[in-house]
Design an enzyme around this catalytic site. Structure first.
Site, PDB file in Angstrom:
ATOM      1  N   GLU A   1       9.358   8.564 -17.151  1.00 48.49           N
ATOM      2  CA  GLU A   1       8.115   8.839 -17.315  1.00 48.49           C
ATOM      3  C   GLU A   1       7.380   8.534 -18.806  1.00 48.49           C
ATOM      4  O   GLU A   1       6.337   8.189 -19.057  1.00 48.49           O
ATOM      5  CB  GLU A   1       8.012  10.343 -17.269  1.00 48.49           C
ATOM      6  CG  GLU A   1       7.925  10.871 -15.719  1.00 48.49           C
ATOM      7  CD  GLU A   1       8.519  12.119 -15.296  1.00 48.49           C
ATOM      8  OE1 GLU A   1       7.590  13.056 -16.063  1.00 48.49           O
ATOM      9  OE2 GLU A   1       9.387  12.719 -14.937  1.00 48.49           O
TER      10      GLU A   1
ATOM     11  N   LYS B   1      15.674  21.852 -10.675  1.00 47.65           N
ATOM     12  CA  LYS B   1      14.709  20.764 -11.239  1.00 47.65           C
ATOM     13  C   LYS B   1      15.769  19.588 -11.742  1.00 47.65           C
ATOM     14  O   LYS B   1      16.593  20.046 -12.531  1.00 47.65           O
ATOM     15  CB  LYS B   1      13.469  21.037 -12.169  1.00 47.65           C
ATOM     16  CG  LYS B   1      12.469  21.431 -11.318  1.00 47.65           C
ATOM     17  CD  LYS B   1      11.742  20.440 -10.662  1.00 47.65           C
ATOM     18  CE  LYS B   1      10.883  19.725 -11.536  1.00 47.65           C
ATOM     19  NZ  LYS B   1       9.749  19.701 -11.129  1.00 47.65           N
TER      20      LYS B   1
ATOM     21  N   HIS C   1       0.852  -1.146   0.058  1.00 48.64           N
ATOM     22  CA  HIS C   1       0.059   0.142   0.098  1.00 48.64           C
ATOM     23  C   HIS C   1       0.877   1.308  -0.046  1.00 48.64           C
ATOM     24  O   HIS C   1       0.463   2.230   0.501  1.00 48.64           O
ATOM     25  CB  HIS C   1      -0.967   0.029   1.177  1.00 48.64           C
ATOM     26  CG  HIS C   1      -1.720  -1.256   1.427  1.00 48.64           C
ATOM     27  ND1 HIS C   1      -2.601  -1.569   1.101  1.00 48.64           N
ATOM     28  CD2 HIS C   1      -1.243  -2.268   2.054  1.00 48.64           C
ATOM     29  CE1 HIS C   1      -3.234  -2.679   1.321  1.00 48.64           C
ATOM     30  NE2 HIS C   1      -2.387  -3.325   2.215  1.00 48.64           N
TER      31      HIS C   1
ATOM     32  N   SER D   1      14.630  21.638 -16.122  1.00 52.65           N
ATOM     33  CA  SER D   1      13.221  22.348 -16.455  1.00 52.65           C
ATOM     34  C   SER D   1      13.446  23.654 -17.173  1.00 52.65           C
ATOM     35  O   SER D   1      14.773  24.072 -16.764  1.00 52.65           O
ATOM     36  CB  SER D   1      12.516  22.604 -15.010  1.00 52.65           C
ATOM     37  OG  SER D   1      11.724  23.838 -15.200  1.00 52.65           O
TER      38      SER D   1
END
Ligand code: ARG
Length: 454
Positions: free
Chosen positions: A289, A282, A155, A276
């Site tokens: 992804e 970043k 979980h 970024s």
């Protein structure tokens, strides 16, 4: 010029020709198409259906066409109906009437079924090789991290201690199964359909087994209707690729999480992450992804193929031309994903200290504490309850099991002695999980050896 012009009085409308044509995507089958044609003519010659001279002339010209396509001197004509048509026309252009004999006892229906099987056989091997390479990288990383303790999750809540090696080897198991499935997929693809012709075989005295032998197929198809219209092997591959992508996507999702500041278990090498355009701080895990995102298109391709086939009456229907873009896209996608993932995993930095810190909080040794009581005669359910109360006390008083005083332990149960601290020590918790498949380094080492020998 269309192959089938005899019956027709008019030339095909040019817009319709574009709509009908598959050459923009099936041109990648040129090598398979040529090798298939050479094998077919060799068989025709052996069976005395064409002469030796016909065969050698065809073989030489086809070999030359292959070379010319490969070295760029022959450009594939995008107005042709498909790659089969293009090559047959080119052959006839080069050797005249002899070229026109090539299609004896053959139809484009069994020809395309042959070509796609040949192509997929090679690509299945390529995907297996890529997966093996990925497994090697995961195994290397696992060997470096046999003792790297981290929390295991259920979980997405810290649950019990594991090692990073144990975690990585879970993915090796998935890829092992993927390879086994691909092996089976290779076998179902390795059956030769040529000789099914349009749908009903041929009256010529052909030798299908001989053609299969030349083209290194294990078997020949046993029903000509099925031979031209079976795409099960192709759908199996679309499914197998989807399954592998699902595995890659789960792995990607975890890398994304583990690279976040919230976890900080992993850091990607600069060469395999991106920044970024506005936020200077970043560092983004774009590769993973994209892999997660591209999984969707492989599922889409599988659905498209299942839907494509579901209403088709026997035997060949032009709908089946649509099989190619979908499966080619899935093949390209998975090969790209694996190829890009490998160096990223190879170079990623494992932040062992952070993993350990995370393992030290979250009471992931609570089960071990309960087991301690079980070993001293307390029924598990009771031990579970006592340990739950201890955990509750620790949370309220900002303690962890490791630094809770023995006197306090004894208030919850008089079975506790000083050796409880050994029992809940994380390293011991790992070492004691010494069952086949467990995280104990001994077990993980054996698992690694097993996979290496495979
Ligand atoms: N381009 C076609 C395909 O990919 C080849 C087979 C054409 N056969 C036919 N009967 N029109 O399916």
């Amino acid at each position: 010029m269309e192959l089938w012009k005899g019956r027709f009085k008019k030339k095909l409308d040019s817009q319709t020709n574009d709509f009908n044509s598959s050459i923009s995507f099936d041109s990648r089958l040129y090598k398979e198409d040529i090798m298939g044609s050479i094998a077919h003519t060799k068989m025709l010659e052996k069976q005395n259906i064409i002469t030796k001279k016909d065969f050698t002339e065809s073989e030489d010209a086809l070999t030359k066409i292959l070379e010319d396509i490969q070295n760029g001197s022959l450009e594939i004509n995008n107005n042709a109906e498909d790659i089969h048509t293009f090559i047959e026309e080119e052959l006839t252009k080069r050797i005249g009437d002899t070229g026109k004999k090539l299609h004896t006892a053959r139809s484009r229906n069994d020809q395309v079924a042959l070509d796609i099987r040949m192509y997929l056989k090679e690509e299945i091997i390529n995907i297996i090789e890529a997966l093996k390479e990925l497994e090697d990288v995961l195994i290397d990383k696992a060997e470096e991290n046999l003792y790297t303790i981290m929390p295991g999750y259920t979980h997405l809540q810290r649950a019990q201690p594991i090692t990073f090696a144990h975690y990585l080897m879970a993915y090796c198991e998935m890829f092992k199964r993927d390879i086994e499935r691909l092996d089976k997929n290779y076998d179902s693809t390795n059956v030769m359909p040529l000789g099914s012709c349009a749908l009903a075989g041929t009256t010529h005295n052909i030798d299908r087994k001989y053609t299969a032998e030349i083209l290194e197929f294990k078997d020949v198809t046993l029903n000509s209707l099925d031979g031209v219209s079976d795409r099960d092997f192709l759908l199996e591959l679309a499914f197998n690729i989807s399954m592998i992508m699902m595995h890659l996507s789960r792995f990607s999702e975890e890398i994304i999480l583990y690279c976040s500041w919230e976890f900080k278990f992993l850091e990607l090498d600069d060469a395999f992450s991106t920044g970024s355009s506005i936020m200077p701080q970043k560092k983004n895990p774009d590769i993973t992804e994209l892999i997660r995102g591209k999984t969707g298109r492989t599922y889409g391709n599988l659905m498209a193929l299942l839907t494509l086939m579901k209403g088709l009456p026997l035997a060949y229907n032009k709908d089946m031309q649509e099989d190619k873009e979908a499966i080619f896209d899935s093949i390209d996608t998975i090969k790209n994903c694996i190829k890009t993932l490998i160096p990223m995993v190879k170079t990623m930095n494992v932040l062992k200290e952070n993993m350990k810190k995370a393992a030290e909080t979250g009471f992931i040794n609570a089960t071990d504490c309960a087991d301690y009581l079980v070993n001293r005669g307390i029924p598990f359910r009771e031990a579970y309850k006592i340990t739950g109360e201890i955990v509750g006390y620790c949370i309220d008083n900002n303690k962890i099991l490791e630094n809770l005083e023995l006197e306090k332990y004894k208030e919850f149960s008089d079975k506790f002695e000083n050796d409880v601290y050994d029992e809940i020590d994380l390293i011991n918790c790992i070492n004691k999980r010494n069952v086949i498949g467990g995280p104990a380094p001994e077990q993980v080492k054996q698992h690694i050896e097993k996979l290496k020998n495979k």
